[in-house]
Design an enzyme around this catalytic site. Structure first.
Site, PDB file in Angstrom:
ATOM      1  N   LYS A   1     -11.150  13.528  -1.650  1.00  0.00           N
ATOM      2  CA  LYS A   1     -11.418  14.135  -0.349  1.00  0.00           C
ATOM      3  C   LYS A   1     -12.021  13.155   0.674  1.00  0.00           C
ATOM      4  CE  LYS A   1      -9.958  18.342  -0.256  1.00  0.00           C
ATOM      5  NZ  LYS A   1      -8.565  17.889  -0.361  1.00  0.00           N
TER       6      LYS A   1
ATOM      7  N   HIS B   1       3.831  14.216  -2.989  1.00  0.00           N
ATOM      8  CA  HIS B   1       3.639  14.859  -4.283  1.00  0.00           C
ATOM      9  C   HIS B   1       3.459  16.352  -4.059  1.00  0.00           C
ATOM     10  CE1 HIS B   1       2.383  11.225  -6.958  1.00  0.00           C
ATOM     11  NE2 HIS B   1       3.305  10.891  -6.088  1.00  0.00           N
TER      12      HIS B   1
ATOM     13  N   TYR C   1      -4.552  14.709 -14.342  1.00  0.00           N
ATOM     14  CA  TYR C   1      -6.008  14.833 -14.492  1.00  0.00           C
ATOM     15  C   TYR C   1      -6.240  15.387 -15.891  1.00  0.00           C
ATOM     16  CZ  TYR C   1      -6.664  14.444  -9.368  1.00  0.00           C
ATOM     17  OH  TYR C   1      -6.694  14.019  -8.063  1.00  0.00           O
TER      18      TYR C   1
ATOM     19  N   PRO D   1     -15.324  11.088  -6.390  1.00  0.00           N
ATOM     20  CA  PRO D   1     -13.912  10.821  -6.098  1.00  0.00           C
ATOM     21  C   PRO D   1     -12.913  11.887  -6.559  1.00  0.00           C
ATOM     22  CG  PRO D   1     -14.708   9.349  -7.821  1.00  0.00           C
ATOM     23  CD  PRO D   1     -15.908  10.073  -7.290  1.00  0.00           C
TER      24      PRO D   1
ATOM     25  N   TYR E   1      -6.879  21.218  -2.471  1.00  0.00           N
ATOM     26  CA  TYR E   1      -6.422  19.856  -2.729  1.00  0.00           C
ATOM     27  C   TYR E   1      -5.532  19.361  -1.596  1.00  0.00           C
ATOM     28  CZ  TYR E   1      -5.042  15.901  -5.762  1.00  0.00           C
ATOM     29  OH  TYR E   1      -4.839  14.653  -6.294  1.00  0.00           O
TER      30      TYR E   1
HETATM   31  C1  DHB Z   1      -6.890   8.656  -6.709  1.00  0.00           C
HETATM   32  C2  DHB Z   1      -8.240   8.830  -6.618  1.00  0.00           C
HETATM   33  C3  DHB Z   1      -8.781  10.093  -6.765  1.00  0.00           C
HETATM   34  O1  DHB Z   1     -10.102  10.278  -6.680  1.00  0.00           O
HETATM   35  C4  DHB Z   1      -7.976  11.178  -7.006  1.00  0.00           C
HETATM   36  O2  DHB Z   1      -8.528  12.390  -7.166  1.00  0.00           O
HETATM   37  C5  DHB Z   1      -6.627  11.001  -7.065  1.00  0.00           C
HETATM   38  C6  DHB Z   1      -6.080   9.726  -6.926  1.00  0.00           C
HETATM   39  C7  DHB Z   1      -6.312   7.301  -6.566  1.00  0.00           C
HETATM   40  O3  DHB Z   1      -7.077   6.357  -6.345  1.00  0.00           O
HETATM   41  O4  DHB Z   1      -5.100   7.155  -6.708  1.00  0.00           O
END
Ligand code: DHB
Length: 392
Positions: free
Chosen positions: A296, A76, A203, A292, A384
């Site tokens: 990371k 991506h 997001y 999450p 990121y």
């Molecule tokens: C996923 C989880 C995340 O915390 C994130 O920022 C992006 C993707 C996932 O589980 O796909």
């Protein structure tokens, strides 16, 4: 008399950190034993996050730890931030010349386990570490699936045993000794049988709360809704879940399908006060937890492991403790940058239940500062996709 076994490095936890460490040590001829109370199937099927930094994939690929991540993972080159009813793409490739890979953590684990077993590695599923003692001459007390006990004596012990680490007490002196923050919200995550709704992750900050549209494969999607930490995941019907998701990502029609897994993820930030005591070390979630947002967790574990592998290789081959003693300070830079990034992404995209009008407007200002500015976007893209790794 309890039976005693010996190894060079006792690794508690067969997650990404423990397995990768064992693999890297093996490549330098250093024996280890990996212990995990879970069975292999449980480890290989538990759903976790799905985003690997480019550097993580490069490490896995270059060391033969996961040849599939690069080949089968989806690269991506950006994400979308959505707020105020509009989407804003953060173009990682253009901004920092890097990307991320969508490749689920349990696939990484399958690859690492297969690799360790093919190399004759000693990975003991169903073996529970009860306690670890004596940081100078580490001993791990272990219980087998049959309830039999033995002691594993090692030159070093590494706690790669997650947020409820057994080794942490030996390193920090207590189970909870660390810097800690809890958030007043959580994510309700689902897996469903439907193709991706968008080519990249979305997001979305909406007045109804945050939502994240992620993916797992051509036929499975992973989606998250901000929720109360006490939400019972079975309390919402499928129709209610889809309505809520759709309302929070207005502008994109989500592909719906049968939901076959539901879970609630707590949001916590934690960094242990100490990462090293004598020859006992902490890596990955045993050392630190991030919320999450921004994915990371696994990537930070890999960065720890690269440092610890080099330190243990030096210790085993020359007897020098220099690398071990330098580990906490060396690791802490990335740990705190990742802590900040995870907290920042979280606070920018989620409204807490007691948020004031001022905070909500300030949050919109922050999102605009990121999306309307090359410099703001570039920071997000850089963090990121991941900062440079020690070994690469
Ligand atoms: C996923 C989880 C995340 O915390 C994130 O920022 C992006 C993707 C996932 O589980 O796909």
């Amino acid at each position: 008399m309890t039976r005693t076994e010996r190894t060079r490095v006792a690794i508690v936890g067969a997650g990404p950190a423990g397995l990768l460490l064992s693999h890297l040590l093996h490549r330098e001829g250093i024996d280890s034993v990996v212990l995990d109370e879970r069975d292999r199937d449980q480890i290989e099927t538990t759903v976790r996050a799905g985003i690997l930094e480019q550097g993580t994939v490069e490490v896995l690929d270059a060391t033969g730890a996961s040849e599939r991540a690069l080949r089968e993972g989806h690269r991506h080159e950006g994400i979308e931030l959505r707020f105020g009813g509009e989407g804003h793409r953060i173009d990682f490739e253009r901004l920092v010349g890097r990307g991320v890979y969508l490749y689920p953590q349990h696939e990484v684990l399958k690859d690492l386990i297969a690799r360790r077993l093919a190399d004759g590695g000693d990975v003991r599923f169903g073996h529970r570490a009860i306690s670890a003692r004596d940081a100078e001459n580490p001993v791990v007390e272990v219980e087998t699936p049959d309830g039999e006990r033995y002691e594993l004596v090692a030159d070093a012990v590494v706690g790669a045993d997650g947020s409820r680490s057994v080794v942490r007490t030996l390193v920090t002196g207590s189970q909870t000794g660390g810097y800690f923050r809890e958030y007043p919200f959580a994510w309700f995550g689902i897996l469903c049988e439907a193709p991706p709704s968008a080519p990249e992750l979305i997001y979305s900050a909406s007045p109804r709360g945050f939502a994240l549209v992620s993916q797992r494969s051509e036929t499975v999607q992973r989606l998250y809704l901000q929720c109360d930490p006490e939400l019972d995941p079975d309390s919402m019907s499928e129709a209610e879940i889809w309505d809520e998701l759709q309302a929070r990502v207005a502008g994109t029609t989500l592909h719906e399908g049968p939901i076959f897994q539901r879970d609630v993820l707590r949001f916590r930030s934690f960094v242990a006060h100490r990462l090293l005591n004598g020859n006992a070390l902490l890596v990955g979630d045993a050392a630190h937890t991030v919320p999450p947002t921004g994915a990371k967790g696994l990537n930070l574990a890999v960065a720890d492991v690269l440092l610890v592998a080099d330190a243990l290789i030096e210790f085993a081959t020359t007897g020098s403790r220099a690398g071990l003693d330098a580990y906490p300070a060396a690791a802490s830079h990335r740990i705190w940058r990742a802590q900040h990034f995870s907290w920042w992404m979280t606070s920018m995209l989620h409204a807490a239940p007691d948020e004031t009008e001022f905070d909500l407007h300030r949050q919109m200002g922050e999102l605009e500062s990121v999306t309307a500015s090359e410099h703001g976007s570039a920071y997000l893209a850089e963090a990121y996709t991941g900062w440079p790794l020690a070994r690469l």
